[in-house]
Design a protein around this motif. Structure first.
Motif, PDB file in Angstrom:
ATOM      1  N   ASN A   1       0.849  -1.259  -0.028  1.00  0.00           N
ATOM      2  CA  ASN A   1       0.096   0.066   0.161  1.00  0.00           C
ATOM      3  C   ASN A   1       0.993   0.938   0.109  1.00  0.00           C
ATOM      4  O   ASN A   1       0.747   1.918  -0.627  1.00  0.00           O
ATOM      5  N   ASP A   2       1.601   0.968   0.457  1.00  0.00           N
ATOM      6  CA  ASP A   2       2.733   2.417   0.755  1.00  0.00           C
ATOM      7  C   ASP A   2       3.579   2.885  -0.581  1.00  0.00           C
ATOM      8  O   ASP A   2       3.815   3.821  -0.905  1.00  0.00           O
ATOM      9  N   GLU A   3       4.085   1.234  -1.276  1.00  0.00           N
ATOM     10  CA  GLU A   3       4.788   1.759  -2.241  1.00  0.00           C
ATOM     11  C   GLU A   3       3.757   2.045  -3.256  1.00  0.00           C
ATOM     12  O   GLU A   3       3.964   2.695  -4.401  1.00  0.00           O
ATOM     13  N   ALA A   4       2.297   1.647  -3.390  1.00  0.00           N
ATOM     14  CA  ALA A   4       1.206   2.111  -4.330  1.00  0.00           C
ATOM     15  C   ALA A   4       1.490   3.623  -4.213  1.00  0.00           C
ATOM     16  O   ALA A   4       1.103   4.222  -4.943  1.00  0.00           O
ATOM     17  N   LYS A   5       0.899   4.082  -2.845  1.00  0.00           N
ATOM     18  CA  LYS A   5       0.787   5.481  -3.105  1.00  0.00           C
ATOM     19  C   LYS A   5       1.948   5.947  -3.473  1.00  0.00           C
ATOM     20  O   LYS A   5       1.577   7.066  -4.070  1.00  0.00           O
ATOM     21  N   ARG A   6       3.684   5.231  -3.242  1.00  0.00           N
ATOM     22  CA  ARG A   6       4.724   6.179  -3.701  1.00  0.00           C
ATOM     23  C   ARG A   6       5.494   6.645  -5.467  1.00  0.00           C
ATOM     24  O   ARG A   6       4.801   7.703  -5.366  1.00  0.00           O
TER      25      ARG A   6
ATOM     26  N   ALA B   1       2.321   6.430  -7.283  1.00  0.00           N
ATOM     27  CA  ALA B   1       1.322   7.533  -7.793  1.00  0.00           C
ATOM     28  C   ALA B   1       1.400   8.883  -7.208  1.00  0.00           C
ATOM     29  O   ALA B   1       0.971   9.433  -8.582  1.00  0.00           O
ATOM     30  N   ASN B   2       2.158   9.599  -6.336  1.00  0.00           N
ATOM     31  CA  ASN B   2       2.121  10.406  -6.163  1.00  0.00           C
ATOM     32  C   ASN B   2       3.601  10.418  -7.092  1.00  0.00           C
ATOM     33  O   ASN B   2       3.972  11.955  -7.969  1.00  0.00           O
ATOM     34  N   LEU B   3       4.389   9.794  -7.615  1.00  0.00           N
ATOM     35  CA  LEU B   3       5.650   9.823  -8.163  1.00  0.00           C
ATOM     36  C   LEU B   3       4.998   9.923 -10.209  1.00  0.00           C
ATOM     37  O   LEU B   3       6.249  10.505 -10.936  1.00  0.00           O
ATOM     38  N   GLY B   4       3.984  10.388 -10.092  1.00  0.00           N
ATOM     39  CA  GLY B   4       3.405   9.875 -11.673  1.00  0.00           C
ATOM     40  C   GLY B   4       3.004   8.748 -11.899  1.00  0.00           C
ATOM     41  O   GLY B   4       3.036   9.467 -13.546  1.00  0.00           O
ATOM     42  N   TYR B   5       3.564   7.735 -12.086  1.00  0.00           N
ATOM     43  CA  TYR B   5       3.180   6.304 -12.647  1.00  0.00           C
ATOM     44  C   TYR B   5       1.558   6.766 -13.480  1.00  0.00           C
ATOM     45  O   TYR B   5       1.193   7.008 -12.645  1.00  0.00           O
ATOM     46  N   ALA B   6       1.255   5.793 -14.651  1.00  0.00           N
ATOM     47  CA  ALA B   6       0.163   5.580 -14.665  1.00  0.00           C
ATOM     48  C   ALA B   6      -0.500   5.470 -14.363  1.00  0.00           C
ATOM     49  O   ALA B   6      -0.214   3.630 -13.490  1.00  0.00           O
ATOM     50  N   LEU B   7      -1.474   5.332 -13.651  1.00  0.00           N
ATOM     51  CA  LEU B   7      -3.104   4.396 -13.214  1.00  0.00           C
ATOM     52  C   LEU B   7      -4.061   3.938 -14.077  1.00  0.00           C
ATOM     53  O   LEU B   7      -4.161   4.249 -15.191  1.00  0.00           O
ATOM     54  N   PRO B   8      -4.561   2.971 -13.669  1.00  0.00           N
ATOM     55  CA  PRO B   8      -4.839   2.169 -12.674  1.00  0.00           C
ATOM     56  C   PRO B   8      -3.012   1.614 -12.982  1.00  0.00           C
ATOM     57  O   PRO B   8      -2.168   0.642 -13.597  1.00  0.00           O
ATOM     58  N   LEU B   9      -2.812   0.877 -11.269  1.00  0.00           N
ATOM     59  CA  LEU B   9      -1.417   0.464 -10.396  1.00  0.00           C
ATOM     60  C   LEU B   9      -1.674  -0.938 -10.151  1.00  0.00           C
ATOM     61  O   LEU B   9      -2.726  -0.409  -8.986  1.00  0.00           O
ATOM     62  N   VAL B  10      -0.907  -1.864 -10.317  1.00  0.00           N
ATOM     63  CA  VAL B  10      -0.533  -2.992  -9.398  1.00  0.00           C
ATOM     64  C   VAL B  10       0.501  -2.748  -8.472  1.00  0.00           C
ATOM     65  O   VAL B  10       1.510  -2.992  -9.719  1.00  0.00           O
TER      66      VAL B  10
ATOM     67  N   LEU C   1      -6.810   3.225  -8.051  1.00  0.00           N
ATOM     68  CA  LEU C   1      -7.271   3.401  -9.382  1.00  0.00           C
ATOM     69  C   LEU C   1      -7.203   4.607  -9.646  1.00  0.00           C
ATOM     70  O   LEU C   1      -6.639   5.823  -8.637  1.00  0.00           O
ATOM     71  N   VAL C   2      -8.411   5.556 -10.024  1.00  0.00           N
ATOM     72  CA  VAL C   2      -7.960   6.929 -10.812  1.00  0.00           C
ATOM     73  C   VAL C   2      -8.468   7.594 -10.343  1.00  0.00           C
ATOM     74  O   VAL C   2     -10.117   7.480 -10.648  1.00  0.00           O
ATOM     75  N   PRO C   3      -9.104   7.983  -9.414  1.00  0.00           N
ATOM     76  CA  PRO C   3     -10.067   8.836  -8.419  1.00  0.00           C
ATOM     77  C   PRO C   3     -10.994   9.581  -9.675  1.00  0.00           C
ATOM     78  O   PRO C   3     -12.204   9.640  -9.293  1.00  0.00           O
ATOM     79  N   ASP C   4     -10.306  10.465 -10.439  1.00  0.00           N
ATOM     80  CA  ASP C   4     -11.514  11.059 -11.133  1.00  0.00           C
ATOM     81  C   ASP C   4     -12.081   9.989 -12.024  1.00  0.00           C
ATOM     82  O   ASP C   4     -12.766  11.021 -12.869  1.00  0.00           O
ATOM     83  N   HIS C   5     -12.086   9.266 -12.557  1.00  0.00           N
ATOM     84  CA  HIS C   5     -12.322   8.098 -13.205  1.00  0.00           C
ATOM     85  C   HIS C   5     -13.376   6.906 -12.964  1.00  0.00           C
ATOM     86  O   HIS C   5     -13.215   6.432 -13.729  1.00  0.00           O
ATOM     87  N   PHE C   6     -13.524   6.805 -11.230  1.00  0.00           N
ATOM     88  CA  PHE C   6     -13.214   5.360 -10.833  1.00  0.00           C
ATOM     89  C   PHE C   6     -14.736   6.167 -10.420  1.00  0.00           C
ATOM     90  O   PHE C   6     -14.933   6.945 -10.036  1.00  0.00           O
ATOM     91  N   HIS C   7     -15.898   4.880 -10.795  1.00  0.00           N
ATOM     92  CA  HIS C   7     -17.391   5.302 -10.387  1.00  0.00           C
ATOM     93  C   HIS C   7     -17.254   3.317  -9.689  1.00  0.00           C
ATOM     94  O   HIS C   7     -16.576   1.841 -10.520  1.00  0.00           O
ATOM     95  N   TRP C   8     -18.038   3.487  -8.742  1.00  0.00           N
ATOM     96  CA  TRP C   8     -18.073   2.154  -7.802  1.00  0.00           C
ATOM     97  C   TRP C   8     -18.974   1.297  -8.733  1.00  0.00           C
ATOM     98  O   TRP C   8     -18.761  -0.088  -8.541  1.00  0.00           O
ATOM     99  N   GLU C   9     -19.759   1.503  -9.640  1.00  0.00           N
ATOM    100  CA  GLU C   9     -20.391   0.285 -10.422  1.00  0.00           C
ATOM    101  C   GLU C   9     -19.236  -0.477 -11.287  1.00  0.00           C
ATOM    102  O   GLU C   9     -19.572  -1.608 -11.568  1.00  0.00           O
ATOM    103  N   ASP C  10     -18.019  -0.060 -11.314  1.00  0.00           N
ATOM    104  CA  ASP C  10     -16.913  -0.390 -12.743  1.00  0.00           C
ATOM    105  C   ASP C  10     -16.216  -1.696 -11.061  1.00  0.00           C
ATOM    106  O   ASP C  10     -14.850  -1.779 -11.891  1.00  0.00           O
TER     107      ASP C  10
END
Length: 95
Positions: free
Chosen positions: A21-26, A28-37, A68-77
């Motif tokens: 979780n910490d690495e995924a946040k890091r 994302a903050n560095l600008g890697y494309a989302l979604p990421l695992v 996930l991409v927060p601006d493009h995420f929809h709970w139904e997806d």
């Protein structure tokens, strides 16, 4: 750290990490494309919902975080994202 993009999901794998979780946040903050695992064979500081701590042994488990991409995420997806993530993980594990 291994990095691949599979079906539009950025995938990173590490042998050992403090927390996926910490690495995924890091990343994302560095600008890697989302979604990421981010996956790991073992976590030394794994945690879950409400910061519950658990032990992540190196054999017998699959530890990952999905960002996930927060601006493009929809709970139904959500099911679609989870399915795509699982399919990407299977492809990487089997390759």
């Amino acid at each position: 750290m291994q990095n691949q993009v599979i079906d539009g999901v950025s995938y990173f794998h590490l042998d050992v990490i403090g927390s996926t979780n910490d690495e995924a946040k890091r990343l994302a903050n560095l600008g890697y494309a989302l979604p990421l695992v981010v996956t790991a064979d073992r976590q030394t500081q794994g945690r879950g919902t409400k910061s519950r701590v658990w032990f992540s042994e190196s054999e017998g488990g699959l530890y990952y975080s999905l960002t996930l991409v927060p601006d493009h995420f929809h709970w139904e997806d959500l099911q679609t994202y989870v399915t795509q993530c699982a399919q990407a993980l299977v492809r990487v594990i089997c390759s």
